[in-house]
Motif scaffolding. Sequence first.
Motif, PDB file in Angstrom:
ATOM      1  N   PHE A 118       0.823  -1.210   0.000  1.00  0.00           N
ATOM      2  CA  PHE A 118       0.000   0.000   0.000  1.00  0.00           C
ATOM      3  C   PHE A 118       0.859   1.264   0.000  1.00  0.00           C
ATOM      4  O   PHE A 118       0.482   2.285  -0.574  1.00  0.00           O
ATOM      5  CB  PHE A 118      -0.922  -0.023   1.225  1.00  0.00           C
ATOM      6  CG  PHE A 118      -1.942   1.079   1.270  1.00  0.00           C
ATOM      7  CD1 PHE A 118      -3.128   0.986   0.555  1.00  0.00           C
ATOM      8  CD2 PHE A 118      -1.722   2.214   2.042  1.00  0.00           C
ATOM      9  CE1 PHE A 118      -4.080   2.002   0.613  1.00  0.00           C
ATOM     10  CE2 PHE A 118      -2.663   3.223   2.104  1.00  0.00           C
ATOM     11  CZ  PHE A 118      -3.847   3.120   1.382  1.00  0.00           C
ATOM     12  N   GLN A 119       2.033   1.186   0.618  1.00  0.00           N
ATOM     13  CA  GLN A 119       2.879   2.381   0.721  1.00  0.00           C
ATOM     14  C   GLN A 119       3.519   2.771  -0.610  1.00  0.00           C
ATOM     15  O   GLN A 119       4.164   3.812  -0.704  1.00  0.00           O
ATOM     16  CB  GLN A 119       3.979   2.192   1.777  1.00  0.00           C
ATOM     17  CG  GLN A 119       5.180   1.393   1.315  1.00  0.00           C
ATOM     18  CD  GLN A 119       5.045  -0.080   1.661  1.00  0.00           C
ATOM     19  OE1 GLN A 119       3.969  -0.523   2.046  1.00  0.00           O
ATOM     20  NE2 GLN A 119       6.123  -0.814   1.554  1.00  0.00           N
ATOM     21  N   HIS A 120       3.332   1.944  -1.637  1.00  0.00           N
ATOM     22  CA  HIS A 120       3.846   2.288  -2.962  1.00  0.00           C
ATOM     23  C   HIS A 120       2.836   3.097  -3.778  1.00  0.00           C
ATOM     24  O   HIS A 120       3.122   3.448  -4.932  1.00  0.00           O
ATOM     25  CB  HIS A 120       4.245   1.033  -3.723  1.00  0.00           C
ATOM     26  CG  HIS A 120       5.442   0.333  -3.137  1.00  0.00           C
ATOM     27  ND1 HIS A 120       6.583   1.006  -2.761  1.00  0.00           N
ATOM     28  CD2 HIS A 120       5.658  -0.981  -2.849  1.00  0.00           C
ATOM     29  CE1 HIS A 120       7.451   0.137  -2.281  1.00  0.00           C
ATOM     30  NE2 HIS A 120       6.925  -1.059  -2.319  1.00  0.00           N
ATOM     31  N   LEU A 121       1.680   3.389  -3.188  1.00  0.00           N
ATOM     32  CA  LEU A 121       0.688   4.218  -3.870  1.00  0.00           C
ATOM     33  C   LEU A 121       0.870   5.678  -3.488  1.00  0.00           C
ATOM     34  O   LEU A 121       1.114   5.990  -2.313  1.00  0.00           O
ATOM     35  CB  LEU A 121      -0.729   3.804  -3.461  1.00  0.00           C
ATOM     36  CG  LEU A 121      -1.208   2.407  -3.822  1.00  0.00           C
ATOM     37  CD1 LEU A 121      -2.655   2.252  -3.351  1.00  0.00           C
ATOM     38  CD2 LEU A 121      -1.095   2.150  -5.311  1.00  0.00           C
ATOM     39  N   PRO A 122       0.709   6.596  -4.422  1.00  0.00           N
ATOM     40  CA  PRO A 122       0.663   8.016  -4.050  1.00  0.00           C
ATOM     41  C   PRO A 122      -0.479   8.249  -3.073  1.00  0.00           C
ATOM     42  O   PRO A 122      -1.545   7.639  -3.184  1.00  0.00           O
ATOM     43  CB  PRO A 122       0.411   8.723  -5.388  1.00  0.00           C
ATOM     44  CG  PRO A 122       0.874   7.762  -6.428  1.00  0.00           C
ATOM     45  CD  PRO A 122       0.603   6.401  -5.880  1.00  0.00           C
ATOM     46  N   LYS A 123      -0.278   9.143  -2.137  1.00  0.00           N
ATOM     47  CA  LYS A 123      -1.306   9.381  -1.117  1.00  0.00           C
ATOM     48  C   LYS A 123      -2.625   9.863  -1.725  1.00  0.00           C
ATOM     49  O   LYS A 123      -3.691   9.645  -1.142  1.00  0.00           O
ATOM     50  CB  LYS A 123      -0.791  10.377  -0.080  1.00  0.00           C
ATOM     51  CG  LYS A 123       0.282   9.793   0.826  1.00  0.00           C
ATOM     52  CD  LYS A 123       0.626  10.732   1.971  1.00  0.00           C
ATOM     53  CE  LYS A 123       1.661  10.105   2.899  1.00  0.00           C
ATOM     54  NZ  LYS A 123       1.971  10.963   4.071  1.00  0.00           N
ATOM     55  N   ILE A 124      -2.542  10.486  -2.886  1.00  0.00           N
ATOM     56  CA  ILE A 124      -3.759  10.962  -3.542  1.00  0.00           C
ATOM     57  C   ILE A 124      -4.687   9.802  -3.909  1.00  0.00           C
ATOM     58  O   ILE A 124      -5.902   9.977  -4.070  1.00  0.00           O
ATOM     59  CB  ILE A 124      -3.404  11.810  -4.794  1.00  0.00           C
ATOM     60  CG1 ILE A 124      -4.629  12.591  -5.264  1.00  0.00           C
ATOM     61  CG2 ILE A 124      -2.838  10.939  -5.900  1.00  0.00           C
ATOM     62  CD1 ILE A 124      -4.313  13.584  -6.368  1.00  0.00           C
ATOM     63  N   TYR A 167       8.786   3.962  -5.196  1.00  0.00           N
ATOM     64  CA  TYR A 167       8.028   5.057  -4.597  1.00  0.00           C
ATOM     65  C   TYR A 167       7.498   4.650  -3.227  1.00  0.00           C
ATOM     66  O   TYR A 167       6.953   3.557  -3.065  1.00  0.00           O
ATOM     67  CB  TYR A 167       6.861   5.415  -5.507  1.00  0.00           C
ATOM     68  CG  TYR A 167       6.130   6.679  -5.136  1.00  0.00           C
ATOM     69  CD1 TYR A 167       6.612   7.911  -5.544  1.00  0.00           C
ATOM     70  CD2 TYR A 167       4.961   6.636  -4.383  1.00  0.00           C
ATOM     71  CE1 TYR A 167       5.925   9.079  -5.219  1.00  0.00           C
ATOM     72  CE2 TYR A 167       4.276   7.793  -4.063  1.00  0.00           C
ATOM     73  CZ  TYR A 167       4.771   9.013  -4.477  1.00  0.00           C
ATOM     74  OH  TYR A 167       4.097  10.164  -4.158  1.00  0.00           O
ATOM     75  N   PHE A 168       7.681   5.506  -2.249  1.00  0.00           N
ATOM     76  CA  PHE A 168       7.180   5.247  -0.899  1.00  0.00           C
ATOM     77  C   PHE A 168       6.343   6.423  -0.419  1.00  0.00           C
ATOM     78  O   PHE A 168       6.756   7.579  -0.541  1.00  0.00           O
ATOM     79  CB  PHE A 168       8.336   5.032   0.085  1.00  0.00           C
ATOM     80  CG  PHE A 168       9.070   3.739  -0.098  1.00  0.00           C
ATOM     81  CD1 PHE A 168       8.676   2.594   0.580  1.00  0.00           C
ATOM     82  CD2 PHE A 168      10.161   3.660  -0.960  1.00  0.00           C
ATOM     83  CE1 PHE A 168       9.351   1.403   0.408  1.00  0.00           C
ATOM     84  CE2 PHE A 168      10.842   2.469  -1.138  1.00  0.00           C
ATOM     85  CZ  PHE A 168      10.438   1.332  -0.451  1.00  0.00           C
ATOM     86  N   ALA A 169       5.177   6.098   0.129  1.00  0.00           N
ATOM     87  CA  ALA A 169       4.365   7.074   0.853  1.00  0.00           C
ATOM     88  C   ALA A 169       4.428   6.689   2.326  1.00  0.00           C
ATOM     89  O   ALA A 169       3.955   5.625   2.716  1.00  0.00           O
ATOM     90  CB  ALA A 169       2.927   7.059   0.353  1.00  0.00           C
ATOM     91  N   ASN A 170       5.058   7.529   3.132  1.00  0.00           N
ATOM     92  CA  ASN A 170       5.213   7.249   4.551  1.00  0.00           C
ATOM     93  C   ASN A 170       4.055   7.838   5.344  1.00  0.00           C
ATOM     94  O   ASN A 170       3.471   8.854   4.957  1.00  0.00           O
ATOM     95  CB  ASN A 170       6.535   7.837   5.060  1.00  0.00           C
ATOM     96  CG  ASN A 170       7.725   7.312   4.293  1.00  0.00           C
ATOM     97  OD1 ASN A 170       7.852   6.110   4.079  1.00  0.00           O
ATOM     98  ND2 ASN A 170       8.602   8.211   3.860  1.00  0.00           N
TER      99      ASN A 170
END
Length: 210
Positions: A118-124, A167-170
């Motif tokens: 899930f953390q590989h998705l853009p937060k948008i 890509y990581f979304a933390n």
Amino acid sequence: MINRSEDIDVVGTTIAAYDRMATDYATHYQDRTPYQPLYDYFLEHLGGKEVLDVGCGSGHDAAFFTKKELEVTAIDLSANLLALAKKAAPKAKFHKMDMRNLEFPPKIFDGLWVMASFQHLPKIDAHKTLVGFRTVLKDSGLLYLSVTEGVGEGLKSKERYFGSKKYFANYTEDEIKQLITDGGFTVMDIIRAKTTRQNVFIDIFARPTV
């Protein structure tokens, strides 16, 4: 890390990285012993046998769950990882599919296992993805989801990525809890399992809010 750009297909860039490092990735995370507390919690609270492994990678978790006699469906966007997963878990059903657009009937799964994907998705894209998870999960179902702890989002390079970037979304704990709540879930528990993963992860278990 670099700031997100609307002109970059960050998910596609990440999938290309996984395709390139698939064999190394499978070998690096072959030992699943450190994840046993997460498996135990999931199995203890799972109310049925139909499980969706979201972002299944090289199939280690799918293999574990099929050995527990669960009916496992698994998805990923990396063709190379899926090829390895099919060998690791021949009893599971695999699909090349984007977690942002799940192509399953509503309320079909008893559990969703979403480890380190899930953390590989853009937060948008995070909210609509969680709403999609809620749609395919039974009202009595169980969601497990892990994200990297921290702040910010962007592409990251490491020596192990063979020149590619992922890509990581933390997320902070409060941030991911609120996101999951807004997506239609009630948080049950947060476990900070001591594992061999390079990043610090927040491991969350939740039920659909009914």
